[in-house]
Design an enzyme around this catalytic site. Structure first.
Site, mmCIF file in Angstrom:
data_model
loop_
_atom_site.group_PDB
_atom_site.id
_atom_site.type_symbol
_atom_site.label_atom_id
_atom_site.label_comp_id
_atom_site.label_asym_id
_atom_site.label_seq_id
_atom_site.Cartn_x
_atom_site.Cartn_y
_atom_site.Cartn_z
ATOM 1 N N ASP A 105 0.846 -1.192 0.000
ATOM 2 C CA ASP A 105 0.000 0.000 0.000
ATOM 3 C C ASP A 105 0.890 1.254 0.000
ATOM 4 O O ASP A 105 1.802 1.360 -0.817
ATOM 5 C CB ASP A 105 -0.945 -0.038 1.194
ATOM 6 C CG ASP A 105 -2.057 0.999 1.100
ATOM 7 O OD1 ASP A 105 -3.025 0.769 0.357
ATOM 8 O OD2 ASP A 105 -1.935 2.052 1.752
ATOM 9 N N TYR A 130 -2.790 11.175 1.189
ATOM 10 C CA TYR A 130 -3.394 11.066 -0.136
ATOM 11 C C TYR A 130 -3.416 12.415 -0.845
ATOM 12 O O TYR A 130 -3.191 12.492 -2.059
ATOM 13 C CB TYR A 130 -4.807 10.493 -0.022
ATOM 14 C CG TYR A 130 -4.799 9.019 0.285
ATOM 15 C CD1 TYR A 130 -4.847 8.070 -0.727
ATOM 16 C CD2 TYR A 130 -4.726 8.572 1.602
ATOM 17 C CE1 TYR A 130 -4.817 6.712 -0.444
ATOM 18 C CE2 TYR A 130 -4.695 7.221 1.900
ATOM 19 C CZ TYR A 130 -4.736 6.297 0.873
ATOM 20 O OH TYR A 130 -4.687 4.950 1.149
ATOM 21 N N HIS A 174 -5.402 -7.528 0.208
ATOM 22 C CA HIS A 174 -4.592 -6.326 0.363
ATOM 23 C C HIS A 174 -3.781 -6.305 1.654
ATOM 24 O O HIS A 174 -2.679 -5.774 1.680
ATOM 25 C CB HIS A 174 -5.516 -5.107 0.309
ATOM 26 C CG HIS A 174 -4.802 -3.799 0.231
ATOM 27 N ND1 HIS A 174 -4.116 -3.384 -0.891
ATOM 28 C CD2 HIS A 174 -4.661 -2.805 1.152
ATOM 29 C CE1 HIS A 174 -3.590 -2.193 -0.670
ATOM 30 N NE2 HIS A 174 -3.904 -1.817 0.556
#
Length: 659
Positions: free
Chosen positions: A254, A400, A457
């Protein structure tokens, strides 16, 4: 008396005139088509070069201050022991909020998790958190590994530091482990014991350094904007230096993949190998080929794996459905941060919903998201607690906004290749899949992909046994890779005993661009800078410009620069001697350019074998990339070696020393 032309003669004359006009018109059209073809070819070539030429490595400041101002002049840079504490104040406040939460709106019938976290199941989760989650026991669990905090560039950085207890016969190697969002260091707690325990077939174990990324958990977030993946990578690199590790392996997934990949790109001399459980490449060429592959999948991915990538008409809608959070966090992170900071119920729903669908998209059809099929509720809430107790959800989601800012996107970090050996593990239900051929555009030494027919994930959390085995195998392969790249004895390369006894560069002969033999003894008494160059590298413009500056400034004091074109790194010096000559002429190059050579492998030029063995590189002495630099003193002895990322102007202090 002249004869009057007949009608037949007039017709023939008129027809001839028309044919002449048609011929002239056709000729003009042909010329126009030819011109357009040339212009189209030039445009296509320009677009090709624009897309395929790697950008220059972004500039970065190793000491940039990210803490609050005014800057404390007496910052404590010591490494301080740390323990996680769930104080009575934190616990009582949390329980009060959970107790007095408003009633949730009933979920739609048979909606499962398709509309988000199912509110009926959320009630069960919150009841457990409020009444059955043992805060003191979990506090002790978190503190079973040694933890520390140290200030890096104004930020207090928290990290786990777990050293194995093994005999002297077992080698201990450092592993930097990087988590992502909405994960945390909690994901590694079941994995770490497996990594610090000797495994059959491996003569090494790991010393684990697992930091909370800046803004996550107990690591302080930056006080200002523009703290993206590059800046995070610099902080992590400085952390490893602070701890005392100049060379180390990296594991990441990630956001941890993004940061780990950036470290491998910026600091390849430090990274022994990069293991990723989210092997992706979002560079321009890779993205273009990804879409081209939708027409001819077999050109991009093996037939047995095509369903993981294509058809795009199936995969893209799924990805869009699962990345709505990303758009919010990339644009308005503080808005969602405020909502989640104030509501433990909202925080739990927002985070745990990802642990359902990102583990397996099929899970969202179930009322409980099948969360407890893969994870224990206590363990899931451990991860949520790190966000709640540290009040870090807002600072964590800001990553982000910085990662997808125009500034960061313009860096094109995935378009800058790295020579660091890389290994990927691909789990069946991961949200994105990239074939090896796309990954190799970025990771020039991409060694292997492990295919796993299950898992998603949060691999370290879900399948720690699989991850541990794969990390051991990857690092074993990295070590073999470095050993294979080490310069073997010169005799083994067919060199003479005389060459093995060489002491200076003056014993070598090279060829210039015209093929003329040049004895390097002509440079006796000069300080010489020897560089392997390329015309199409992202480092080209800066290096040629600064090498020219150095030459013009120091030539009178005795500096000579010897540039050797080399096509071994990404095929970035493909031209003929004439093309290379024209390229350097157009840039006003005044220093000496020689014939194209190999600097690595069986056909390495003897001069470069000598340089590499005289000034060994990081771990191995092979040349890592274009624009590696060797400084040779006035006696012809190599005295300094500099990495490709070191700009020529940074060598001035060394030139002053030897000139």
């Amino acid at each position: 008396m002249a004869k009057k032309p007949t009608n037949k003669t007039q017709s023939e004359s008129k027809a001839k005139g028309n044919n002449t006009k048609k011929s002239s018109s056709s000729g003009n059209i042909g010329k126009l088509l030819f011109v357009f073809a040339i212009l189209g070819g030039l445009l296509a070539f320009y677009v090709y070069k624009l897309v395929t030429t790697p950008p220059e490595t972004p500039k970065y400041d190793l000491e940039q201050w990210w803490g609050p101002y005014p800057k404390d002049q007496t910052i404590d840079v010591s490494i301080r022991p740390f323990k996680i504490e769930f104080s009575d104040v934190i616990v009582n406040d949390l329980r009060e909020r959970l107790m007095h939460r408003r009633p949730f709106v009933e979920p739609l019938e048979d909606a499962g998790f398709t509309y988000g976290f199912n509110s009926k199941f959320l009630g069960q989760v919150l009841h457990y958190w409020q009444n059955k989650y043992n805060f003191k026991d979990r506090e002790n669990f978190f503190n079973k590994f040694d933890q520390y905090i140290t200030n890096i560039q104004g930020l207090d950085i928290h990290y786990l530091h777990v050293k194995p207890k093994v005999s002297d016969s077992v080698e201990v190697v450092p592993l930097l482990m990087l988590h992502g969002w909405p994960g945390s260091v909690r994901e590694f707690y079941e994995l770490i014991p497996k990594l610090i325990t000797p495994q059959s077939g491996h003569n090494f174990v790991f010393e684990i350094i697992a930091p909370s990324l800046p803004g996550f958990g107990y690591s302080q977030g930056p006080a200002r904007k523009e703290f993206g993946p590059l800046e995070t990578a610099v902080v992590m690199s400085n952390l490893m230096k602070r701890i005392g590790h100049k060379h180390y392996y990296i594991q990441g997934g990630d956001a941890g993949h993004t940061v780990g990949s950036t470290i491998a790109t910026l600091f390849p001399e430090q990274v022994l190998g990069f293991h990723t459980n989210l092997p992706i490449n979002t560079g321009r060429v890779a993205t273009a080929l990804l879409f081209v592959g939708s027409l001819w999948p077999s050109t991009i991915v093996e037939n047995r794996l095509q369903s993981r990538m294509y058809p795009l008409s199936e995969h893209i809608p799924k990805l869009l459905e699962e990345t709505g959070y990303l758009h919010i966090q990339a644009t308005k992170p503080d808005t969602i941060g405020i909502a989640l900071t104030d509501s433990p119920a909202g925080l739990a729903a927002y985070i745990l919903e990802k642990f359902s669908s990102w583990t397996n998209l099929a899970f969202k059809n179930a009322t409980d998201g099948r969360l407890l099929e893969k994870y224990q509720l206590t363990h899931l809430l451990d991860n949520v607690m790190l966000y709640w107790a540290s009040n870090s959800i807002t600072t964590s989601v800001r990553i982000y906004a910085e990662a997808f800012s125009k500034r960061t996107m313009a860096m094109r970090l995935d378009d800058i290749p790295t020579e660091v050996p890389t290994w990927g593990i691909k789990f069946k239900h991961e949200l994105m899949f990239y074939s090896d051929c796309l990954l190799k555009l970025k990771y020039k030494n991409y060694l292997h992909s492990t295919m796993v027919e299950e898992g998603g994930h949060f691999a370290a959390f879900e399948m720690p046994h699989v991850m541990a085995k794969d990390i051991f195998e990857a690092v074993k392969t990295f070590r073999e890779f470095h050993n294979s790249q080490k310069t073997s004895p010169l005799e083994a390369r067919g060199q003479t005993v005389k060459e093995t006894q060489t002491k200076t560069i003056y014993d070598f002969t090279v060829k210039d661009l015209n093929g003329k033999q040049i004895k390097l003894e002509k440079y006796k008494g000069h300080v010489v800078l020897i560089v392997n160059v390329a015309s199409q590298c992202g480092l080209t413009d800066t290096n040629y410009k600064e090498l020219n500056i150095l030459y013009e400034k120091y030539a009178e004091r005795g500096l000579r620069i010897l540039a050797f074109p080399c096509n071994q790194f990404g095929g970035q010096e493909p031209g003929s001697p004439e093309e290379i000559f024209q390229f350097t002429k157009d840039r006003g190059v005044k220093f000496d350019i020689f014939e194209k050579v190999n600097v690595n492998g069986e056909n390495t030029h003897p001069l470069w074998n000598f340089l590499k063995t005289s000034q060994a590189g990081f771990i191995t002495d092979f040349i890592k990339w274009n624009f590696s630099k060797f400084l040779v003193d006035r006696n012809g002895v190599p005295v300094e070696r500099f990495a490709p990322t070191v700009s020529p102007l940074e060598l001035e202090e060394y030139l002053d020393k030897y000139l």
